[in-house]
Motif scaffolding. Structure first.
Motif, mmCIF file in Angstrom:
data_model
loop_
_atom_site.group_PDB
_atom_site.id
_atom_site.type_symbol
_atom_site.label_atom_id
_atom_site.label_comp_id
_atom_site.label_asym_id
_atom_site.label_seq_id
_atom_site.Cartn_x
_atom_site.Cartn_y
_atom_site.Cartn_z
ATOM 1 N N ASP A 158 96.175 -4.391 66.559
ATOM 2 C CA ASP A 158 97.377 -4.967 65.941
ATOM 3 C C ASP A 158 97.104 -6.242 65.153
ATOM 4 O O ASP A 158 98.030 -6.953 64.769
ATOM 5 C CB ASP A 158 98.434 -5.255 67.015
ATOM 6 N N SER A 161 95.928 -8.988 66.185
ATOM 7 C CA SER A 161 96.215 -10.222 66.920
ATOM 8 C C SER A 161 95.000 -11.129 67.057
ATOM 9 O O SER A 161 95.143 -12.329 67.290
ATOM 10 C CB SER A 161 96.788 -9.896 68.302
ATOM 11 N N SER A 169 98.870 -4.003 56.164
ATOM 12 C CA SER A 169 98.785 -4.832 57.367
ATOM 13 C C SER A 169 97.389 -5.400 57.563
ATOM 14 O O SER A 169 96.383 -4.831 57.117
ATOM 15 C CB SER A 169 99.166 -4.005 58.598
ATOM 16 N N ARG A 181 100.852 -1.599 62.068
ATOM 17 C CA ARG A 181 101.560 -2.830 61.754
ATOM 18 C C ARG A 181 101.035 -3.936 62.646
ATOM 19 O O ARG A 181 100.353 -3.680 63.647
ATOM 20 C CB ARG A 181 103.071 -2.628 61.905
ATOM 21 N N ASP A 182 101.302 -5.170 62.274
ATOM 22 C CA ASP A 182 100.709 -6.324 62.940
ATOM 23 C C ASP A 182 101.559 -6.818 64.099
ATOM 24 O O ASP A 182 102.793 -6.850 64.021
ATOM 25 C CB ASP A 182 100.530 -7.469 61.929
ATOM 26 N N GLY A 183 100.879 -7.231 65.157
ATOM 27 C CA GLY A 183 101.554 -7.808 66.314
ATOM 28 C C GLY A 183 101.911 -9.265 66.079
ATOM 29 O O GLY A 183 101.388 -9.921 65.176
ATOM 30 N N ARG A 184 102.773 -9.781 66.927
ATOM 31 C CA ARG A 184 103.225 -11.162 66.802
ATOM 32 C C ARG A 184 102.718 -12.037 67.942
ATOM 33 O O ARG A 184 103.011 -13.232 67.971
ATOM 34 C CB ARG A 184 104.757 -11.220 66.781
ATOM 35 N N LEU A 195 100.833 -0.341 66.701
ATOM 36 C CA LEU A 195 102.229 -0.521 66.311
ATOM 37 C C LEU A 195 102.429 0.192 64.987
ATOM 38 O O LEU A 195 101.629 0.026 64.059
ATOM 39 C CB LEU A 195 102.551 -2.011 66.156
ATOM 40 N N GLN A 198 107.876 -1.102 64.231
ATOM 41 C CA GLN A 198 107.329 -2.035 65.204
ATOM 42 C C GLN A 198 106.546 -3.149 64.502
ATOM 43 O O GLN A 198 106.002 -2.952 63.414
ATOM 44 C CB GLN A 198 106.407 -1.307 66.187
ATOM 45 N N GLY A 199 106.478 -4.314 65.139
ATOM 46 C CA GLY A 199 105.667 -5.381 64.587
ATOM 47 C C GLY A 199 106.111 -5.833 63.215
ATOM 48 O O GLY A 199 107.301 -5.797 62.887
ATOM 49 N N GLU A 200 105.149 -6.235 62.395
ATOM 50 C CA GLU A 200 105.436 -6.752 61.058
ATOM 51 C C GLU A 200 104.218 -6.561 60.165
ATOM 52 O O GLU A 200 103.158 -6.143 60.623
ATOM 53 C CB GLU A 200 105.781 -8.247 61.148
#
Length: 338
Positions: free
Chosen positions: A77, A79, A122, A161-164, A323, A327-329
């Motif tokens: 993701d 992170s 992403s 998609r990217d995690g937060r 994700l 989901q995510g961003e």
């Protein structure tokens, strides 16, 4: 590597990558995810990676390692790229990640992609594509450092998609350790849905790159109360490493993972493991299980089998806890949450 070998690898990988990975909200991974939204995405990644490796051939290993370290913590993701803040210590500042590198290459790729296709690609997909391109460049499958579609060792599924969230504590808990034995390695990989074959194959990433003396210090001196040196390490090789690493805290001396070919991706690593000259205790651990030991000897005999299986296992790892969909961003800057 002969052209027919690469062609056979691609046929196998095309079959392995043909089925999308679907997550809970209906989104999924697939080869060519950006075909319509950002058709030049993979070409842009490839160009930046090729330029970076041309300027510094040791860049391929850290790009591959970034993807590994990302996927083993919260899945693939992105992170591992997030910076720490006053209130949170992020993954990149966990002790196992202190030696991570090539963040600047990922940032350069992201900058170019944001100019071309803002908010589309992403950071987690950039990591996956860059890892594939780095290992392909280091492989004999690519001659003269010229790129073509056929130069890919395997096809990358995209759509992550990217995690937060990024946690140093989670990185310290989840990342495989160079001192892990076979049972712990098996457990760590199984927790990510990866099996013994994935473990043996992905350990082959140690064909690339260098390490430093602190990562070897315990194997060379004061290993246990009964052994100054790890008895599973070839005694002659251990003596050579002790001469190179006169201090356990020497962070300057670089040790090639595969002496003489640390920027070339091939099956030479498995010969070292079989000879008890793997750099890490976790390398030697592959000989402690019938399945992984058998694969060590198989890949010694057939580099084609290793390269084929490496691509399959990289796709498997790239599917870990992704994700997708809503989901995510999509981070605008890989080091910062939007």
């Amino acid at each position: 590597m002969a052209v027919w070998v690469l062609s056979s690898l691609l046929l196998v990988m095309a079959a392995a990558a043909a089925t999308p990975v679907v997550n809970g909200d209906g989104g999924g991974l697939t080869v060519g995810f950006y075909r319509e939204s950002c058709p030049d995405a993979e070409a842009i990644v490839r160009k930046v990676v090729a330029d970076a490796v041309r300027n510094d051939p040791t860049t391929n290993a850290p790009l591959l390692r970034l993807h590994f370290h990302d996927c083993f913590v919260r899945g693939c993701d992105g992170s591992v790229l997030i910076n720490s803040t006053e209130t949170n210590t992020a993954e990149k500042d966990a002790k196992p990640n202190h030696t991570l590198d090539a963040f600047d290459v990922i940032d350069a790729i992201k900058e170019k992609l944001e100019r071309k296709c803002p908010g589309v690609v992403s950071c987690s997909d950039i990591l996956a594509i860059a890892a594939r391109d780095a290992v392909s460049l280091a492989s004999k499958a690519v001659t003269g450092r010229r790129w073509s579609k056929a130069s890919n060792m395997y096809e990358v599924e995209t759509g992550r998609r990217d995690g937060r969230v990024s946690s140093a504590k989670e990185a310290a808990t989840n990342l495989p350790d160079s001192f892990d034995g076979i049972r712990k390695l098996t457990t760590r990989f199984a927790s990510k849905g990866l099996d013994l074959k994935d473990l043996a194959v992905l350990s082959g990433a140690h064909a690339l790159g260098n390490t430093h003396c602190p990562s070897m210090a315990k194997r060379l001196r004061n290993f246990t109360a009964h052994h100054n040196t790890d008895p599973t390490l070839d005694a002659t090789y251990a003596a050579k490493l002790r001469r190179q690493c006169r201090s356990a805290g020497d962070n300057t001396t670089e040790l090639e993972m595969v002496p003489g070919s640390s920027t070339t991706f091939d099956a030479a690593y498995y010969r070292l493991v079989a000879e008890r000259k793997g750099m890490f205790h976790s390398d030697e651990a592959l000989l402690r299980n019938a399945v992984t030991r058998g694969l060590v000897y198989e890949y010694m005999r057939s580099e084609e089998s290793f390269l084929r299986d490496f691509g399959v296992s990289m796709v498997n790892m790239g599917r870990v806890e992704v994700l997708t969909g809503r989901q995510g961003e999509i981070r605008r800057t890989c080091a910062l949450v939007n």
